[in-house]
Design an enzyme around this catalytic site. Structure first.
Site, PDB file in Angstrom:
ATOM      1  N   SER A 123      89.734 -62.873  23.261  1.00  0.00           N
ATOM      2  CA  SER A 123      89.772 -63.667  22.034  1.00  0.00           C
ATOM      3  C   SER A 123      89.403 -63.093  20.745  1.00  0.00           C
ATOM      4  O   SER A 123      90.182 -63.290  19.733  1.00  0.00           O
ATOM      5  CB  SER A 123      88.651 -64.930  22.497  1.00  0.00           C
ATOM      6  OG  SER A 123      88.935 -65.492  23.526  1.00  0.00           O
ATOM      7  N   ASN A 336      82.474 -62.299  14.130  1.00  0.00           N
ATOM      8  CA  ASN A 336      84.006 -62.324  14.309  1.00  0.00           C
ATOM      9  C   ASN A 336      84.535 -63.373  13.303  1.00  0.00           C
ATOM     10  O   ASN A 336      83.849 -63.954  12.312  1.00  0.00           O
ATOM     11  CB  ASN A 336      84.251 -62.688  15.605  1.00  0.00           C
ATOM     12  CG  ASN A 336      83.852 -63.991  16.350  1.00  0.00           C
ATOM     13  OD1 ASN A 336      82.604 -64.389  15.718  1.00  0.00           O
ATOM     14  ND2 ASN A 336      84.687 -64.581  16.873  1.00  0.00           N
ATOM     15  N   CYS A 338      85.021 -66.506  13.923  1.00  0.00           N
ATOM     16  CA  CYS A 338      84.403 -67.908  13.949  1.00  0.00           C
ATOM     17  C   CYS A 338      83.006 -67.627  14.133  1.00  0.00           C
ATOM     18  O   CYS A 338      82.240 -68.723  14.208  1.00  0.00           O
ATOM     19  CB  CYS A 338      85.159 -68.725  15.088  1.00  0.00           C
ATOM     20  SG  CYS A 338      86.807 -68.725  15.310  1.00  0.00           S
ATOM     21  N   GLU A 340      80.694 -66.553  16.168  1.00  0.00           N
ATOM     22  CA  GLU A 340      79.872 -66.641  17.169  1.00  0.00           C
ATOM     23  C   GLU A 340      79.634 -65.398  18.152  1.00  0.00           C
ATOM     24  O   GLU A 340      78.866 -65.457  18.813  1.00  0.00           O
ATOM     25  CB  GLU A 340      80.409 -67.826  18.245  1.00  0.00           C
ATOM     26  CG  GLU A 340      81.385 -67.284  19.223  1.00  0.00           C
ATOM     27  CD  GLU A 340      82.967 -67.199  18.284  1.00  0.00           C
ATOM     28  OE1 GLU A 340      84.149 -67.152  19.294  1.00  0.00           O
ATOM     29  OE2 GLU A 340      82.855 -67.401  17.289  1.00  0.00           O
ATOM     30  N   PRO A 527      84.284 -72.149  18.572  1.00  0.00           N
ATOM     31  CA  PRO A 527      84.806 -73.596  18.310  1.00  0.00           C
ATOM     32  C   PRO A 527      85.392 -74.358  19.298  1.00  0.00           C
ATOM     33  O   PRO A 527      85.500 -75.844  19.259  1.00  0.00           O
ATOM     34  CB  PRO A 527      85.719 -73.270  17.105  1.00  0.00           C
ATOM     35  CG  PRO A 527      85.513 -71.789  16.666  1.00  0.00           C
ATOM     36  CD  PRO A 527      84.864 -71.186  17.838  1.00  0.00           C
ATOM     37  N   ALA A 529      88.473 -75.477  19.307  1.00  0.00           N
ATOM     38  CA  ALA A 529      89.290 -76.287  18.760  1.00  0.00           C
ATOM     39  C   ALA A 529      90.448 -76.687  19.278  1.00  0.00           C
ATOM     40  O   ALA A 529      91.111 -77.949  19.267  1.00  0.00           O
ATOM     41  CB  ALA A 529      89.911 -75.674  17.373  1.00  0.00           C
ATOM     42  N   THR A 530      91.256 -75.824  20.064  1.00  0.00           N
ATOM     43  CA  THR A 530      92.220 -76.288  20.876  1.00  0.00           C
ATOM     44  C   THR A 530      92.183 -76.720  22.344  1.00  0.00           C
ATOM     45  O   THR A 530      92.516 -77.667  23.017  1.00  0.00           O
ATOM     46  CB  THR A 530      93.377 -75.192  20.830  1.00  0.00           C
ATOM     47  OG1 THR A 530      93.442 -74.644  19.523  1.00  0.00           O
ATOM     48  CG2 THR A 530      94.737 -75.592  21.326  1.00  0.00           C
ATOM     49  N   ILE A 531      91.144 -75.860  23.163  1.00  0.00           N
ATOM     50  CA  ILE A 531      91.239 -76.171  24.448  1.00  0.00           C
ATOM     51  C   ILE A 531      90.287 -77.453  24.762  1.00  0.00           C
ATOM     52  O   ILE A 531      90.581 -78.007  25.468  1.00  0.00           O
ATOM     53  CB  ILE A 531      90.398 -74.936  25.126  1.00  0.00           C
ATOM     54  CG1 ILE A 531      89.063 -74.767  24.689  1.00  0.00           C
ATOM     55  CG2 ILE A 531      91.012 -73.627  25.235  1.00  0.00           C
ATOM     56  CD1 ILE A 531      88.065 -73.886  25.481  1.00  0.00           C
TER      57      ILE A 531
END
Length: 745
Positions: A123, A336, A338, A340, A527, A529-531
């Site tokens: 990721s 990174n 995002c 985290e 985050p 956001a999509t999963i």
């Protein structure tokens, strides 16, 4: 569909291999056995947004004709992660069970590419850029290669010399780091992620860098366009000493890193000693390029620009390093994309993290639809399998640069996080703005942390320890909860963190010392956001944004209603056309709808209705269990200089490692033009039937986790530094649906 899937699945694998999309190795599995285990009824567990997202973004296609069905998709991902397992079919079915039940979801790159001919499953990538032309352009080239296969990027630009620094080869002066950031920005735009979404990168710079003030302006819409980066995220990498100077009203000195080269690799007391030594050297005229400013003035400007542009984010260097398990083998120089991931980087090693998230709401216990708490055994089973899946990613991964492969194989970091936190609170009848919610954040994260560390230690006993284990905090019996003391000592006790625990950590500590760890890092909250859309739950640890809103992403615009609220309103006879109209008119906020009972208004309060200190307090309780960090968005309905100052210094004092976006009220609202006729009906919000939900909630029930009512006042903030509120009168621009955070999950 049970019969159809059995006949379809082997043909699907064959078609994918012939099209050059699937790894031919998948054909060597017992496809008949796998196909017979598919659970087609789980296709019905998708909400519309989740299924549309899957169709548009994830399912394999040939010339835009999809040939991959949802359950085949989950099984393909599971097979790809199982390629190097001894009992491949058993593990593939174990992994399929986790994915298809929505108990756990791998990150988007893993879902995109597992089982394909280019299995880039990681990721996040973190790099350090070296201070010469070959190093700078090597870093930009690596960005392009990493972004090509769906990776989110975090770049540490601190080593690059500042404006006015001497260039020995030409006897000229440097233009600083900004022109190269512009090139990195344009590269991210040019190299989109496999044609599936735009490239995404975040640049980090330490607060003492000579170019920090220009860095703050990179996202502004005014000024020289050659020194602006409108498509790249930026973040401040802030040492403790700077904030201590802010609170003391002291000066702050900016340096060019070529004259103070060791500051980049120092933190804590060692950084403070070296920094103050360089300040004295500058006073003696021994340093050529430096500039002195008031620390509070620079802090004020950092917060002002953060409000105006949404960047640079505020992240904390010392907390990341002092609590890092890997401080024996390098330095964390950035987070990174995002915020985290907190892993070491060097010019020779690109840090890589492999992510996935536990769906918290899928692990609640109770009879029927009434939640009572977390199912500890189910959660342990999920986490154990999830950590194995994440560890497998490291071995089947396709690496686009040697620096990323070297780092991932040596340290084997993974990042297990969570999603559906707000849903879990709704099911448990706990308002987000409450001590009970903070306690649940603490206990739920403690359980995930415990089981994840235990699972990695189990894998170490089975497969061996990661290469750089010796000398790590793990090898010294120092777990994440123990490393808080290292941060407390470095700050001379100036740390406001609850250290309570419920589980027997002594037993786990002994196990880790005996068996070791398979992974240098295990935990990080991304985050999602999509999963989270795929699973039909709330994003990560986020509070609900609106109870009714339009969500925009690359699949289009979707009207989203809070299914828990709908179920509650139905149970009380309040779900009708008038209520729908009222929700639309008030942008999904209940506080101005008198018909809604007070307990529901409290339970379903939205992000901008709560004091953001509750977010800080809950995040602090999670952070003590994490060996990495968490993507923490902060919401302020009426930002001011004073409020921002208190909020971000509280985040520092409460032990957070990073923060993410600052959200303001300018985010997307429901379009009132979508009202149809006079009944206020929405296309996507039927009045006759409740929306599909993973776990809709009935009428309120008492929760054993609720320990106290919402306090009259939020936790006390940090001491105030006066701010010029007149500087904070521009509208904020960061949106609730920023697509960049999809680069993580």
């Amino acid at each position: 569909m049970a019969t159809a899937y059995v006949d379809y699945f082997p043909l699907y694998i064959q078609t994918g291999i012939e099209a050059g999309l699937l790894d031919p190795e998948l054909a060597t599995f017992d496809l008949a056995r796998l196909a017979a285990a598919i659970k087609p009824e789980r296709d019905l567990d998708f909400a519309f947004l989740g299924l549309q997202t899957l169709y548009d973004r994830y399912l394999l296609h040939i010339d835009k004709t999809r040939f991959e069905l949802p359950q085949a998709f989950f099984l393909r991902v599971a097979m790809g992660i199982s390629l190097k397992e001894e009992n491949r079919e058993e593990r593939a079915l174990e992994f399929y069970e986790l994915l298809s039940s929505f108990r756990f979801m791998s990150s988007t790159p893993t879902l995109f590419n597992s089982g394909t001919t280019r299995p880039q499953l990681s990721s996040c990538f973190l790099t350090t850029v070296d201070d010469d032309l070959s190093g700078i352009f090597a870093g930009i080239r690596n960005n392009a290669l990493l972004a090509k296969y769906s990776g989110g990027l975090g770049n540490d630009w601190t080593p690059v010399r500042g404006i006015g620094a001497k260039i020995r080869g030409t006897n000229g002066e440097s233009q600083g780091v900004v022109p190269f950031l512009k090139i990195a920005n344009d590269t991210a735009v040019a190299v989109n992620q496999g044609g599936k979404r735009k490239g995404a990168v975040c640049a980090y710079l330490e607060t003492w860098h000579m170019d920090i003030e220009e860095f703050l302006d990179l996202r502004k819409n005014t000024g020289d366009e050659r020194r602006r980066t409108h498509d790249m995220n930026t973040a401040n990498w802030v040492p403790d000493l700077f904030l201590q100077r802010v609170e003391a009203g002291g000066d702050w000195t900016l340096f060019s890193p070529d004259e103070v080269p060791d500051l980049h690799d120092l933190y804590g007391a060692a950084f403070a000693t070296a920094y103050e030594s360089y300040e004295r050297a500058a006073d003696r005229g021994e340093i050529r390029v430096f500039r002195r400013v008031k620390a509070v003035d620079l802090w004020r400007r950092m917060l002002t620009v953060l409000f105006e542009t949404g960047h640079p984010w505020i992240t904390f260097k010392d907390a990341c390093n002092l609590r890092s398990p890997q401080q024996h083998d390098g330095v964390v120089h950035s987070s990174n994309l995002c915020t985290e991931i907190t892993l070491n980087t060097t010019v020779d090693e690109t840090a890589v993290c492999n992510l996935g998230s536990v769906n918290l709401v899928a692990h609640l216990t109770g009879t029927g639809l009434t939640a009572a708490g977390l199912d500890g055994e189910l959660l342990r089973d999920t986490v154990k399998t999830a950590v194995r899946m994440l560890d497998n990613v490291i071995d089947v991964n396709f690496y686009t640069t040697p620096e990323s492969e070297r780092a991932n194989q040596r340290h084997r970091p993974v990042g297990l996080g969570l999603m559906g936190f707000a849903d879990a609170l709704f099911a448990l009848r706990i308002p987000y703005s409450s001590d009970a919610a903070v306690a649940f954040a603490d206990s739920s994260m403690e359980q995930i942390s415990y089981h994840a560390i235990e699972a990695s230690s189990d894998l170490a006993a089975e497969r061996g320890r990661y290469q750089t284990y010796d000398g790590s905090l793990w090898s010294q019996g120092i777990l994440p909860i123990d490393s808080l003391e290292l941060l407390r000592q470095a700050r001379n006790g100036d740390l406001t963190v609850d250290t309570g625990k419920e589980l027997d950590w002594d037993v786990l500590r002994v196990k880790v010392l005996r068996d070791g760890m398979r992974n240098s890092n295990v935990l990080a909250i991304a985050p999602t956001a999509t999963i989270s859309n795929i699973c039909g739950v709330s994003q990560s640890i986020e509070p609900i944004y609106r109870n009714l809103f339009v969500k925009s992403n690359m699949s289009g615009e979707f009207t989203v209603a809070n299914p828990y609220l709908v179920a509650d309103l139905k149970a009380r006879g309040l779900w009708d056309a008038v209520m729908v109209s009222d929700l639309k008119y008030h942008d999904g906020i209940l506080s101005q709808i008198d018909r809604v009972p007070a307990d529901l208004r409290e339970l379903y309060a939205t992000a901008f209705e709560m004091d953001p200190m509750w977010l800080i307090k809950a995040a602090s309780r999670r952070q003590k269990w994490l060996d990495q960090a968490q993507s923490l968005n902060l919401y302020m309905s009426a930002p001011s200089g004073k409020a921002l100052d208190e909020l971000y210094r509280s985040a520092w004092r409460y032990g957070l490692k990073t923060t993410y976006y600052l959200r303001s009220q300018s985010a997307t609202h429901v379009e009132k033009s979508t009202l149809q006729g006079t009944d206020g009906r929405l296309n996507a919000v039927p009045v006759a039937a409740a929306p599909v939900a993973a776990t809709p909630t009935p009428a309120p029930v008492a929760s054993p986790i609720t320990t106290s009512a919402v306090p009259a006042t939020p936790p006390a903030p940090a001491p105030e530094v006066p701010m010029d509120d007149s500087l904070l009168d521009a509208p904020a621009v960061c949106l609730i649906d920023d697509p960049d955070c999809e680069a993580c999950q």
